[in-house]
Design a protein around this motif. Structure first.
Motif, mmCIF file in Angstrom:
data_model
loop_
_atom_site.group_PDB
_atom_site.id
_atom_site.type_symbol
_atom_site.label_atom_id
_atom_site.label_comp_id
_atom_site.label_asym_id
_atom_site.label_seq_id
_atom_site.Cartn_x
_atom_site.Cartn_y
_atom_site.Cartn_z
ATOM 1 N N VAL A 52 1.146 -1.015 0.124
ATOM 2 C CA VAL A 52 0.142 0.188 0.215
ATOM 3 C C VAL A 52 0.670 1.609 0.145
ATOM 4 O O VAL A 52 0.605 2.103 -0.536
ATOM 5 N N ARG A 74 2.342 3.481 -3.290
ATOM 6 C CA ARG A 74 1.416 4.834 -3.840
ATOM 7 C C ARG A 74 2.617 5.822 -3.179
ATOM 8 O O ARG A 74 2.947 6.799 -4.538
ATOM 9 N N ALA A 78 -5.376 8.924 -10.364
ATOM 10 C CA ALA A 78 -6.077 7.060 -9.889
ATOM 11 C C ALA A 78 -7.428 7.387 -9.675
ATOM 12 O O ALA A 78 -8.446 8.165 -9.995
ATOM 13 N N GLU A 106 -5.682 -0.971 -3.660
ATOM 14 C CA GLU A 106 -4.525 -0.422 -3.440
ATOM 15 C C GLU A 106 -3.334 -1.746 -3.455
ATOM 16 O O GLU A 106 -1.763 -1.210 -4.318
#
Length: 237
Positions: A6, A9, A24, A114
């Protein structure tokens, strides 16, 4: 493990100060279901064979071959990547530790979307009656928005994406582009939601340093290692 993923990103967008050109996408629901018998992408089967008079078997999956393109923008000295949700990656993390395929609704609070978003090179499936270079050219335009010629695509490797349950033939190209060749924002076609990400050479080098974690396939790492061995030493000359 998925907490680290996660954070990828954030590391891509903050730590290395890279620029995402496409916003996104918001994923509000994920659920798992059985594979339809008419899937055009995956064909499961079982291979039987005799070895030293012993009958053996292995479960296999037929998938499409693919092309991958490592893009380098000479105008801004940036390597170009793409990010997108990969269901197989999400399922692999979601069901880690279990031999069963995940079923039903996914718990997005415990397993946010994610974790299934990958960092990859531009590329796509060989699903057209065209040459590999022509398909690669189309993928560069559709995903990253650059108009290139087939002659500008340098053939690097032919290899296999996997040798366990599936074994797609992959072809890796390298292509240098400039800002004048940027004709669209890219992002994919039809329902695709692909984010375009640029990193400097030094930022990209961190992806192949010992201990690095990337949530993508080996094609990205192979392409970067080739780049740093064959191209990066000559960029300043």
């Amino acid at each position: 493990m998925f907490k680290i993923l996660v954070g990828l990103r954030r590391s891509c967008c903050s730590s290395v100060k890279s620029r995402i050109e496409n916003r996104a996408n918001c994923i509000s629901r994920i659920w798992f279901g059985p594979l339809p018998k008419d899937s055009q992408w995956i064909k499961p089967g079982r291979l039987h064979y005799l070895e030293n008079d012993v009958e053996k078997q292995v479960d296999i999956i037929k998938t499409m071959n693919g092309v991958v393109v490592l893009l380098y923008n000479k105008s801004r000295e940036k390597l170009i990547f793409v990010r997108q949700l990969r269901g197989a990656v999400y399922q692999g993390i979601y069901s880690a530790g279990s031999s069963e395929m995940s079923k039903g609704e996914a718990n997005l609070e415990k397993f946010p979307p994610e974790i299934g978003v990958t960092l990859e090179l531009c590329g796509g499936a060989v699903d057209k009656d065209k040459s590999l270079a022509e398909i690669a050219k189309e993928e560069v335009l559709e995903e990253c928005g650059y108009e290139v010629t087939t002659e500008s695509l340098k053939h690097v490797y032919d290899y296999r994406s996997g040798i366990g349950t599936s074994s797609s033939a992959m072809t890796l190209y390298y292509c240098e582009v400039c800002d004048d060749q940027k004709v669209s924002e890219g992002g994919g076609v039809d329902t695709e939601k692909i984010q375009v990400l640029e990193m400097s050479v030094e930022e990209s080098r961190k992806l192949v340093q010992t201990g690095a974690i990337t949530n993508g396939g080996p094609s990205c790492l192979m392409g970067l290692l080739w780049f740093f061995l064959n191209k990066a030493p000559n960029l300043s000359t």
